[in-house]
Design an enzyme around this catalytic site. Structure first.
Site, PDB file in Angstrom:
ATOM      1  N   HIS A  49       2.453  67.210  -6.316  1.00  9.25           N
ATOM      2  CA  HIS A  49       1.942  67.910  -5.130  1.00  9.25           C
ATOM      3  C   HIS A  49       0.942  68.995  -5.545  1.00  9.25           C
ATOM      4  O   HIS A  49      -0.112  69.138  -4.940  1.00  9.25           O
ATOM      5  CB  HIS A  49       3.097  68.543  -4.345  1.00  9.25           C
ATOM      6  N   ASP A 107       2.252  72.241   2.458  1.00 14.53           N
ATOM      7  CA  ASP A 107       2.890  71.006   2.039  1.00 14.53           C
ATOM      8  C   ASP A 107       4.093  70.706   2.929  1.00 14.53           C
ATOM      9  O   ASP A 107       4.431  71.473   3.837  1.00 14.53           O
ATOM     10  CB  ASP A 107       3.320  71.157   0.577  1.00 14.53           C
TER      11      ASP A 107
END
Length: 340
Positions: free
Chosen positions: A27, A125
């Site tokens: 990520h 996120d």
């Protein structure tokens, strides 16, 4: 980012964008690459992450470094989380829940940072499901950035189902997930293999009740954002991007695959020189690239099957293999011996 429909994104000479990724390198790296793309347009980026993770990120290209501010945010201490564990790569899989607990305690510090920085946009996120409402309250536009492609986001279902607020999802068994869900209106073979979804069900059954389910995080994060960005392109999956917009009724921005903009030179690395020489000898588009990221690690049995399958394919392949997930107690996996 220039395609965002918000007028301020189109008319402002210079924007300030805050990036806030989940603490996994699968990520953090895409978020960093997106930061570089934004900085290339002349905008300023504040990339917020924990100190140890920032120190482990690739070096920024010199021409973009002045525009990307790496902000270190200390991770709170929680019971059972080792002192130096700041990423999923630092922990056995069953201890990642403690990392999420610490991460969720960043709500107050992140609220203060956003209030102080007063950015034009914040891009977040799936893990910080709480950040969208904070941004809204502060008058900051927000983007939920999915590091996966649009097809996977469509498959996991609409927001109400993700948050467990709807009885429309009749998928209750692993077998139900081996076929496309009913909200996909076109023919598709995208679904889980049975062994894959069985593992997901097993992990869910052993999840700690103190954690917010990842499905809820995903749904709440999408629900609160102004714009949904995905690591995809219209050339790759036009029908899925259109469906994603229909499902969530939000502007969709495909940001591309975000290949790494390398800066560190490998010209003097003997191992890389040898690999590059081998790659240069292979026909174009002939090499199979195998990588499982920083979170997933196959078991020894799975690794052996993958290795034998690659061998039977008779295709050239490039395999990035992590033989140990985390020190000191993880199982060490090894390639099967060549009996020939």
């Amino acid at each position: 980012m220039e395609s965002m429909t918000n007028p301020s994104m189109e008319t402002a000479d210079k924007l300030h964008v805050v990036m806030f990724p989940w603490l996994a390198f699968g990520h953090m790296i895409p978020f960093l690459e997106l930061s570089k793309v934004i900085a290339q347009k002349g905008h300023t980026v504040s990339f917020i992450c924990t100190p140890r993770n920032i120190d482990r990120l690739p070096k920024l290209p010199p021409n973009l470094a002045p525009l990307i501010n790496l902000v270190k945010l200390q991770l709170p201490k929680v019971d059972k989380l080792p002192d130096n564990a700041e990423s999923t790569i630092d922990l056995p899989y069953d201890e990642v829940k403690y990392l999420k607990m610490a991460y969720d305690q960043l709500q107050q510090p992140m609220t203060q940072i956003l209030a102080d920085l007063a950015p034009d946009w914040v891009i977040y996120d799936l893990a910080p499901y709480w950040l969208g409402p904070i941004a809204t309250k502060l008058g900051i536009s927000s983007v939920f950035f999915s590091v996966t492609i649009a097809a996977s986001v469509c498959f996991i279902s609409p927001v109400q189902i993700l948050k467990g607020l709807s009885g429309e999802d009749d998928r209750n068994t692993p077998e139900d997930f081996t076929v496309p869900p009913k909200w996909i209106p076109f023919k598709s073979n995208i679904a889980f293999w049975l062994f894959e979804i069985k593992r997901v069900f097993e992990d869910a059954s052993t999840a700690n009740d103190e954690n917010v389910p990842v499905t809820y995080r995903f749904g709440a994060g999408i629900e609160a954002c102004n714009v949904l960005a995905v690591r995809s392109s219209y050339e790759l999956e036009p029908e899925w991007l259109k469906l994603l917009e229909e499902i969530h009724q939000k502007p969709i921005i495909p940001v591309g695959q975000l290949p790494t903009m390398g800066y560190d030179s490998c010209d003097n690395d003997e191992a890389w020189i040898e690999m590059k020489e081998w790659l240069d000898k292979q026909p174009q588009r002939s090499v199979v690239y195998v990588v499982f990221g920083s979170e997933a690690q196959p078991s020894q049995a799975e690794l052996t099957e993958i290795a034998l399958g690659l061998e039977l394919s008779e295709l050239p392949f490039f395999w990035v293999l992590r033989i140990r997930r985390v020190m000191p107690d993880s199982e060490v996996i090894q390639l099967p011996r060549d009996e020939g």
